[in-house]
Design a protein around this motif. Sequence first.
Motif, PDB file in Angstrom:
ATOM      1  N   PHE A  88       0.633  -1.337   0.104  1.00  0.00           N
ATOM      2  CA  PHE A  88      -0.196   0.066   0.175  1.00  0.00           C
ATOM      3  C   PHE A  88       0.711   1.268   0.112  1.00  0.00           C
ATOM      4  CE2 PHE A  88      -3.517  -2.508   1.535  1.00  0.00           C
ATOM      5  CZ  PHE A  88      -4.709  -2.128   0.457  1.00  0.00           C
ATOM      6  N   VAL A  89       1.834   1.238   0.984  1.00  0.00           N
ATOM      7  CA  VAL A  89       2.615   2.723   0.638  1.00  0.00           C
ATOM      8  C   VAL A  89       3.393   2.559  -0.023  1.00  0.00           C
ATOM      9  CG1 VAL A  89       4.949   2.924   2.137  1.00  0.00           C
ATOM     10  CG2 VAL A  89       3.167   1.815   3.221  1.00  0.00           C
ATOM     11  N   GLU A  90       3.819   1.763  -0.776  1.00  0.00           N
ATOM     12  CA  GLU A  90       4.372   1.737  -2.948  1.00  0.00           C
ATOM     13  C   GLU A  90       3.520   1.983  -3.183  1.00  0.00           C
ATOM     14  OE1 GLU A  90       6.269  -0.879  -5.536  1.00  0.00           O
ATOM     15  OE2 GLU A  90       7.114  -1.072  -3.446  1.00  0.00           O
ATOM     16  N   ARG A  91       2.264   2.105  -3.589  1.00  0.00           N
ATOM     17  CA  ARG A  91       1.406   2.439  -4.261  1.00  0.00           C
ATOM     18  C   ARG A  91       0.916   3.615  -4.210  1.00  0.00           C
ATOM     19  NH1 ARG A  91      -0.219  -1.175  -8.886  1.00  0.00           N
ATOM     20  NH2 ARG A  91      -2.229   0.432  -8.319  1.00  0.00           N
ATOM     21  N   PHE A  92       0.857   3.911  -3.538  1.00  0.00           N
ATOM     22  CA  PHE A  92       0.713   5.303  -2.355  1.00  0.00           C
ATOM     23  C   PHE A  92       1.812   6.481  -2.991  1.00  0.00           C
ATOM     24  CE2 PHE A  92      -2.051   4.439   1.131  1.00  0.00           C
ATOM     25  CZ  PHE A  92      -3.216   3.910   0.059  1.00  0.00           C
ATOM     26  N   GLU A  93       2.990   6.046  -3.043  1.00  0.00           N
ATOM     27  CA  GLU A  93       4.398   7.159  -3.310  1.00  0.00           C
ATOM     28  C   GLU A  93       4.013   7.103  -4.549  1.00  0.00           C
ATOM     29  OE1 GLU A  93       7.462   5.215  -1.516  1.00  0.00           O
ATOM     30  OE2 GLU A  93       6.987   5.177   0.547  1.00  0.00           O
ATOM     31  N   ARG A  94       3.698   5.611  -5.855  1.00  0.00           N
ATOM     32  CA  ARG A  94       3.360   6.151  -6.569  1.00  0.00           C
ATOM     33  C   ARG A  94       3.221   7.088  -6.952  1.00  0.00           C
ATOM     34  NH1 ARG A  94       3.438   0.137  -8.933  1.00  0.00           N
ATOM     35  NH2 ARG A  94       4.771  -0.612  -7.427  1.00  0.00           N
ATOM     36  N   THR A  95       2.288   6.504  -6.484  1.00  0.00           N
ATOM     37  CA  THR A  95       0.559   7.564  -7.137  1.00  0.00           C
ATOM     38  C   THR A  95       0.918   9.636  -6.230  1.00  0.00           C
ATOM     39  OG1 THR A  95      -0.958   6.299  -6.468  1.00  0.00           O
ATOM     40  CG2 THR A  95      -1.861   8.776  -6.564  1.00  0.00           C
ATOM     41  N   ALA A  96       1.641   8.926  -5.364  1.00  0.00           N
ATOM     42  CA  ALA A  96       2.054  10.746  -5.183  1.00  0.00           C
ATOM     43  C   ALA A  96       2.698  11.399  -6.155  1.00  0.00           C
ATOM     44  CB  ALA A  96       2.237  10.633  -3.574  1.00  0.00           C
ATOM     45  N   ALA A  97       4.284  10.602  -6.099  1.00  0.00           N
ATOM     46  CA  ALA A  97       4.855  11.184  -7.259  1.00  0.00           C
ATOM     47  C   ALA A  97       4.329  11.125  -8.713  1.00  0.00           C
ATOM     48  CB  ALA A  97       6.286   9.827  -7.567  1.00  0.00           C
ATOM     49  N   ALA A  98       3.498  11.000  -8.927  1.00  0.00           N
ATOM     50  CA  ALA A  98       3.145  11.524 -10.461  1.00  0.00           C
ATOM     51  C   ALA A  98       2.305  12.249 -10.427  1.00  0.00           C
ATOM     52  CB  ALA A  98       2.181   9.780 -10.539  1.00  0.00           C
ATOM     53  N   ASP A  99       1.219  12.184  -8.757  1.00  0.00           N
ATOM     54  CA  ASP A  99       0.867  13.394  -8.724  1.00  0.00           C
ATOM     55  C   ASP A  99       1.588  14.736  -9.305  1.00  0.00           C
ATOM     56  OD1 ASP A  99      -1.822  12.104  -8.313  1.00  0.00           O
ATOM     57  OD2 ASP A  99      -1.243  12.765  -6.489  1.00  0.00           O
ATOM     58  N   ARG A 100       2.864  14.513  -8.734  1.00  0.00           N
ATOM     59  CA  ARG A 100       4.024  15.562  -8.102  1.00  0.00           C
ATOM     60  C   ARG A 100       4.706  15.928  -9.780  1.00  0.00           C
ATOM     61  NH1 ARG A 100       5.555  13.013  -3.875  1.00  0.00           N
ATOM     62  NH2 ARG A 100       6.840  11.560  -4.736  1.00  0.00           N
ATOM     63  N   ARG A 101       4.832  15.174 -10.013  1.00  0.00           N
ATOM     64  CA  ARG A 101       5.205  15.471 -12.127  1.00  0.00           C
ATOM     65  C   ARG A 101       3.924  16.178 -12.359  1.00  0.00           C
ATOM     66  NH1 ARG A 101       7.225  10.526 -11.214  1.00  0.00           N
ATOM     67  NH2 ARG A 101       5.269   9.364 -12.863  1.00  0.00           N
ATOM     68  N   THR A 102       2.825  15.711 -11.856  1.00  0.00           N
ATOM     69  CA  THR A 102       1.686  16.167 -12.966  1.00  0.00           C
ATOM     70  C   THR A 102       1.481  17.805 -12.550  1.00  0.00           C
ATOM     71  OG1 THR A 102       0.610  14.239 -13.092  1.00  0.00           O
ATOM     72  CG2 THR A 102      -0.744  16.452 -13.793  1.00  0.00           C
ATOM     73  N   GLU A 103       1.729  17.666 -11.328  1.00  0.00           N
ATOM     74  CA  GLU A 103       1.643  19.584 -10.966  1.00  0.00           C
ATOM     75  C   GLU A 103       3.131  20.398 -12.031  1.00  0.00           C
ATOM     76  OE1 GLU A 103       1.733  18.811  -6.432  1.00  0.00           O
ATOM     77  OE2 GLU A 103      -0.561  18.452  -6.524  1.00  0.00           O
ATOM     78  N   ALA A 104       4.418  19.506 -11.397  1.00  0.00           N
ATOM     79  CA  ALA A 104       5.481  20.517 -11.803  1.00  0.00           C
ATOM     80  C   ALA A 104       5.636  20.713 -13.489  1.00  0.00           C
ATOM     81  CB  ALA A 104       6.258  19.475 -12.111  1.00  0.00           C
ATOM     82  N   GLU A 105       4.664  19.727 -14.213  1.00  0.00           N
ATOM     83  CA  GLU A 105       4.460  20.159 -15.781  1.00  0.00           C
ATOM     84  C   GLU A 105       3.388  21.316 -15.927  1.00  0.00           C
ATOM     85  OE1 GLU A 105       3.442  16.307 -17.296  1.00  0.00           O
ATOM     86  OE2 GLU A 105       5.285  15.788 -17.193  1.00  0.00           O
ATOM     87  N   LEU A 106       1.716  20.134 -14.823  1.00  0.00           N
ATOM     88  CA  LEU A 106       1.413  21.868 -15.471  1.00  0.00           C
ATOM     89  C   LEU A 106       1.745  23.297 -14.540  1.00  0.00           C
ATOM     90  CD1 LEU A 106      -1.812  22.301 -15.320  1.00  0.00           C
ATOM     91  CD2 LEU A 106      -2.387  22.383 -13.040  1.00  0.00           C
ATOM     92  N   ALA A 107       2.384  23.508 -13.612  1.00  0.00           N
ATOM     93  CA  ALA A 107       3.697  25.020 -13.277  1.00  0.00           C
ATOM     94  C   ALA A 107       4.265  25.318 -14.040  1.00  0.00           C
ATOM     95  CB  ALA A 107       4.159  24.859 -12.375  1.00  0.00           C
ATOM     96  N   GLN A 108       4.778  24.723 -15.267  1.00  0.00           N
ATOM     97  CA  GLN A 108       5.444  25.049 -16.680  1.00  0.00           C
ATOM     98  C   GLN A 108       4.861  25.319 -17.425  1.00  0.00           C
ATOM     99  OE1 GLN A 108       8.106  21.606 -17.884  1.00  0.00           O
ATOM    100  NE2 GLN A 108       9.145  23.164 -19.585  1.00  0.00           N
ATOM    101  N   VAL A 109       3.369  24.661 -18.007  1.00  0.00           N
ATOM    102  CA  VAL A 109       2.755  24.492 -19.101  1.00  0.00           C
ATOM    103  C   VAL A 109       1.884  26.722 -18.540  1.00  0.00           C
ATOM    104  CG1 VAL A 109       0.553  24.483 -20.541  1.00  0.00           C
ATOM    105  CG2 VAL A 109       2.375  22.488 -19.459  1.00  0.00           C
ATOM    106  N   THR A 110       1.528  26.725 -16.805  1.00  0.00           N
ATOM    107  CA  THR A 110       1.064  27.710 -17.187  1.00  0.00           C
ATOM    108  C   THR A 110       2.333  29.315 -16.871  1.00  0.00           C
ATOM    109  OG1 THR A 110       0.070  26.639 -15.492  1.00  0.00           O
ATOM    110  CG2 THR A 110      -0.049  29.012 -15.101  1.00  0.00           C
ATOM    111  N   ALA A 111       3.056  28.783 -16.466  1.00  0.00           N
ATOM    112  CA  ALA A 111       4.211  29.619 -16.924  1.00  0.00           C
ATOM    113  C   ALA A 111       4.414  29.716 -18.280  1.00  0.00           C
ATOM    114  CB  ALA A 111       5.817  29.024 -16.267  1.00  0.00           C
ATOM    115  N   GLU A 112       4.520  28.922 -19.480  1.00  0.00           N
ATOM    116  CA  GLU A 112       4.176  28.938 -20.524  1.00  0.00           C
ATOM    117  C   GLU A 112       3.577  30.601 -21.217  1.00  0.00           C
ATOM    118  OE1 GLU A 112       5.341  25.264 -22.481  1.00  0.00           O
ATOM    119  OE2 GLU A 112       7.289  25.265 -21.465  1.00  0.00           O
ATOM    120  N   LEU A 113       2.650  29.826 -20.949  1.00  0.00           N
ATOM    121  CA  LEU A 113       1.237  30.641 -21.115  1.00  0.00           C
ATOM    122  C   LEU A 113       1.005  32.269 -20.487  1.00  0.00           C
ATOM    123  CD1 LEU A 113      -1.719  30.195 -22.422  1.00  0.00           C
ATOM    124  CD2 LEU A 113      -2.608  29.902 -20.250  1.00  0.00           C
TER     125      LEU A 113
END
Length: 151
Positions: free
Chosen positions: A109-134
């Motif tokens: 369970f912890v491993e799955r939650f960590e993977r999900t959290a890491a994917a969320d962090r990557r998505t948020e970073a990509e979204l922040a980059q796209v927002t800055a470019e916009l």
Amino acid sequence: MLRALLLVQVVAERVRLPLRVRAVVYVGGTAVFLGLVGSVAVLDVERGAPDANIETIGDALWWSLVTMTTVGYGDRFPVTGEGRLVAAGLMIAGIALLGVVTAAIASWFVERFERTAAADRRTEAELAQVTAELVELRRTVAELSARLAPR
């Protein structure tokens, strides 16, 4: 029983399985092995004892299963000191094995939650980059519009 244990070990060495699967196989194999050994041991010391209620291999296997799972129905129980010593060992082994299984599940369970959290962090970073470019593109379009607008 020892041959079966050695066979499981040889197969486990030859077949490469994920660590979690190997742990489950080892824990399951260990539980079965301890249950069988405990059954034979308690049957050996209890059979023929006065007031004994574990007289057959079926009784011993049932008692072993109930003891290792910490259910303890009380329908079968050792009456000799040696039988109670075997029971104590099976109780400790059952609790330890249950702890290993619980830890493996919690780890999964912890491993799955960590993977999900890491994917969320990557998505948020990509979204922040796209927002800055916009924002930068909007600023550039505004500057170009201002230059091209008739005066």
